[in-house]
Design a protein around this motif. Structure first.
Motif, PDB file in Angstrom:
ATOM      1  N   CYS A  32       0.894  -1.194  -0.068  1.00  0.00           N
ATOM      2  CA  CYS A  32       0.035  -0.031  -0.130  1.00  0.00           C
ATOM      3  C   CYS A  32       0.935   1.370  -0.218  1.00  0.00           C
ATOM      4  CB  CYS A  32      -0.995  -0.151   0.994  1.00  0.00           C
ATOM      5  SG  CYS A  32      -0.194   0.174   2.855  1.00  0.00           S
ATOM      6  N   LYS A  33       0.247   2.132  -0.671  1.00  0.00           N
ATOM      7  CA  LYS A  33       1.025   3.682  -0.381  1.00  0.00           C
ATOM      8  C   LYS A  33       0.112   4.589   0.150  1.00  0.00           C
ATOM      9  CE  LYS A  33       4.139   4.166  -3.277  1.00  0.00           C
ATOM     10  NZ  LYS A  33       5.630   4.451  -2.810  1.00  0.00           N
ATOM     11  N   GLU A  34       0.494   5.310   0.848  1.00  0.00           N
ATOM     12  CA  GLU A  34      -0.237   6.508   1.456  1.00  0.00           C
ATOM     13  C   GLU A  34      -0.151   7.811   0.735  1.00  0.00           C
ATOM     14  OE1 GLU A  34      -0.551   8.725   5.596  1.00  0.00           O
ATOM     15  OE2 GLU A  34       0.040   6.840   5.748  1.00  0.00           O
ATOM     16  N   LEU A  35      -1.304   8.505   0.364  1.00  0.00           N
ATOM     17  CA  LEU A  35      -1.265   9.864  -0.011  1.00  0.00           C
ATOM     18  C   LEU A  35      -2.007  10.804   0.819  1.00  0.00           C
ATOM     19  CD1 LEU A  35      -0.921  11.351  -2.680  1.00  0.00           C
ATOM     20  CD2 LEU A  35      -3.092  10.419  -3.534  1.00  0.00           C
ATOM     21  N   GLU A  36      -1.388  12.048   1.118  1.00  0.00           N
ATOM     22  CA  GLU A  36      -1.833  12.787   2.056  1.00  0.00           C
ATOM     23  C   GLU A  36      -2.854  13.833   1.326  1.00  0.00           C
ATOM     24  OE1 GLU A  36      -0.272  15.459   5.446  1.00  0.00           O
ATOM     25  OE2 GLU A  36      -0.315  13.538   6.014  1.00  0.00           O
ATOM     26  N   LEU A  37      -4.016  14.004   1.512  1.00  0.00           N
ATOM     27  CA  LEU A  37      -4.693  14.983   0.795  1.00  0.00           C
ATOM     28  C   LEU A  37      -4.766  16.387   1.466  1.00  0.00           C
ATOM     29  CD1 LEU A  37      -7.825  12.787  -0.638  1.00  0.00           C
ATOM     30  CD2 LEU A  37      -5.601  13.503  -1.690  1.00  0.00           C
ATOM     31  N   PRO A  38      -4.485  17.509   1.002  1.00  0.00           N
ATOM     32  CA  PRO A  38      -4.530  18.612   1.849  1.00  0.00           C
ATOM     33  C   PRO A  38      -5.899  18.928   2.180  1.00  0.00           C
ATOM     34  CG  PRO A  38      -4.001  19.259  -0.490  1.00  0.00           C
ATOM     35  CD  PRO A  38      -4.040  17.741  -0.242  1.00  0.00           C
ATOM     36  N   VAL A  39      -5.970  19.621   3.336  1.00  0.00           N
ATOM     37  CA  VAL A  39      -7.357  20.072   3.686  1.00  0.00           C
ATOM     38  C   VAL A  39      -7.446  21.617   4.092  1.00  0.00           C
ATOM     39  CG1 VAL A  39      -8.908  19.854   5.758  1.00  0.00           C
ATOM     40  CG2 VAL A  39      -7.619  17.880   4.805  1.00  0.00           C
ATOM     41  N   SER A  40      -8.430  22.198   3.441  1.00  0.00           N
ATOM     42  CA  SER A  40      -8.566  23.777   3.744  1.00  0.00           C
ATOM     43  C   SER A  40      -9.775  23.983   4.493  1.00  0.00           C
ATOM     44  CB  SER A  40      -8.526  24.535   2.561  1.00  0.00           C
ATOM     45  OG  SER A  40      -7.095  24.251   1.876  1.00  0.00           O
ATOM     46  N   VAL A  41      -9.710  24.963   5.361  1.00  0.00           N
ATOM     47  CA  VAL A  41     -10.828  25.191   6.249  1.00  0.00           C
ATOM     48  C   VAL A  41     -11.108  26.952   5.989  1.00  0.00           C
ATOM     49  CG1 VAL A  41     -10.585  23.566   7.825  1.00  0.00           C
ATOM     50  CG2 VAL A  41      -9.470  25.693   8.437  1.00  0.00           C
ATOM     51  N   GLN A  43     -13.682  30.201   4.895  1.00  0.00           N
ATOM     52  CA  GLN A  43     -14.526  30.713   3.660  1.00  0.00           C
ATOM     53  C   GLN A  43     -13.604  32.048   3.146  1.00  0.00           C
ATOM     54  OE1 GLN A  43     -18.250  30.342   2.990  1.00  0.00           O
ATOM     55  NE2 GLN A  43     -18.244  28.780   4.461  1.00  0.00           N
ATOM     56  N   PRO A  44     -13.540  32.056   1.792  1.00  0.00           N
ATOM     57  CA  PRO A  44     -13.014  33.091   1.018  1.00  0.00           C
ATOM     58  C   PRO A  44     -13.156  34.308   1.680  1.00  0.00           C
ATOM     59  CG  PRO A  44     -13.776  31.279  -0.451  1.00  0.00           C
ATOM     60  CD  PRO A  44     -14.200  31.129   0.875  1.00  0.00           C
ATOM     61  N   PRO A  45     -12.578  35.263   1.824  1.00  0.00           N
ATOM     62  CA  PRO A  45     -11.102  35.240   1.476  1.00  0.00           C
ATOM     63  C   PRO A  45     -10.147  34.592   2.266  1.00  0.00           C
ATOM     64  CG  PRO A  45     -11.668  37.326   2.056  1.00  0.00           C
ATOM     65  CD  PRO A  45     -12.920  36.560   2.117  1.00  0.00           C
ATOM     66  N   HIS A  46     -10.795  34.056   3.650  1.00  0.00           N
ATOM     67  CA  HIS A  46     -10.007  33.507   4.813  1.00  0.00           C
ATOM     68  C   HIS A  46      -9.995  32.229   4.743  1.00  0.00           C
ATOM     69  CE1 HIS A  46     -10.312  37.819   6.066  1.00  0.00           C
ATOM     70  NE2 HIS A  46     -11.651  37.813   5.796  1.00  0.00           N
ATOM     71  N   VAL A  47      -9.290  31.474   3.770  1.00  0.00           N
ATOM     72  CA  VAL A  47      -9.107  30.288   3.651  1.00  0.00           C
ATOM     73  C   VAL A  47      -7.762  29.718   4.376  1.00  0.00           C
ATOM     74  CG1 VAL A  47      -9.160  28.154   2.286  1.00  0.00           C
ATOM     75  CG2 VAL A  47     -10.502  29.926   1.735  1.00  0.00           C
ATOM     76  N   GLU A  48      -7.691  28.848   5.123  1.00  0.00           N
ATOM     77  CA  GLU A  48      -6.324  28.257   5.720  1.00  0.00           C
ATOM     78  C   GLU A  48      -6.231  26.797   5.430  1.00  0.00           C
ATOM     79  OE1 GLU A  48      -4.460  27.820  10.094  1.00  0.00           O
ATOM     80  OE2 GLU A  48      -5.958  29.595   9.913  1.00  0.00           O
ATOM     81  N   ARG A  49      -4.893  26.398   5.115  1.00  0.00           N
ATOM     82  CA  ARG A  49      -4.761  25.045   4.772  1.00  0.00           C
ATOM     83  C   ARG A  49      -3.900  24.686   6.270  1.00  0.00           C
ATOM     84  NH1 ARG A  49      -1.608  22.938  -0.327  1.00  0.00           N
ATOM     85  NH2 ARG A  49      -3.602  23.003  -1.017  1.00  0.00           N
ATOM     86  N   LEU A  50      -4.633  23.220   6.541  1.00  0.00           N
ATOM     87  CA  LEU A  50      -4.235  22.724   7.771  1.00  0.00           C
ATOM     88  C   LEU A  50      -2.787  22.139   7.619  1.00  0.00           C
ATOM     89  CD1 LEU A  50      -7.573  21.007   8.944  1.00  0.00           C
ATOM     90  CD2 LEU A  50      -6.552  23.118   9.635  1.00  0.00           C
ATOM     91  N   GLN A  51      -1.970  22.151   8.615  1.00  0.00           N
ATOM     92  CA  GLN A  51      -0.794  21.483   8.725  1.00  0.00           C
ATOM     93  C   GLN A  51      -0.884  19.997   8.080  1.00  0.00           C
ATOM     94  OE1 GLN A  51       1.184  21.985  12.283  1.00  0.00           O
ATOM     95  NE2 GLN A  51       2.128  24.035  11.622  1.00  0.00           N
ATOM     96  N   LYS A  52      -1.602  19.319   8.504  1.00  0.00           N
ATOM     97  CA  LYS A  52      -2.003  17.685   8.499  1.00  0.00           C
ATOM     98  C   LYS A  52      -3.014  17.516   7.573  1.00  0.00           C
ATOM     99  CE  LYS A  52      -1.843  13.494  10.996  1.00  0.00           C
ATOM    100  NZ  LYS A  52      -0.355  12.910  10.892  1.00  0.00           N
TER     101      LYS A  52
END
Length: 72
Positions: A32-41, A43-52
């Motif tokens: 198996c291979k693990e692929l980490e999908l980015p997560v953003s939280v 509402q525009p224009p204040h969107v932040e990508r989570l570290q994990k």
């Protein structure tokens, strides 16, 4: 118990530890291979990508196809 599909094709009898989210094959930790999908939280224009991101498990074939398709 579910067995690893790729090990079965190699003539081995190994228990699966995960399932590919794309094709549904049972997989052992070697196949198996693990692929980490980015997560953003937010509402525009204040969107932040989570570290994990969210971990997703793929078989090696689906992983290679996903990476290849993403960069074509």
């Amino acid at each position: 118990m579910m067995k690893c599909y790729d090990c079965m094709e190699e003539g081995k009898d190994t228990e699966a530890t995960s399932i590919c989210i794309a094709c549904g094959k049972g997989l052992c930790s070697d196949h198996c291979k693990e692929l980490e999908l980015p997560v953003s939280v937010g509402q525009p224009p204040h969107v932040e990508r989570l570290q994990k991101g969210l971990p997703r498990i793929l078989c090696k074939y689906c992983f290679e196809q996903t990476i290849e398709d993403a960069f074509d």
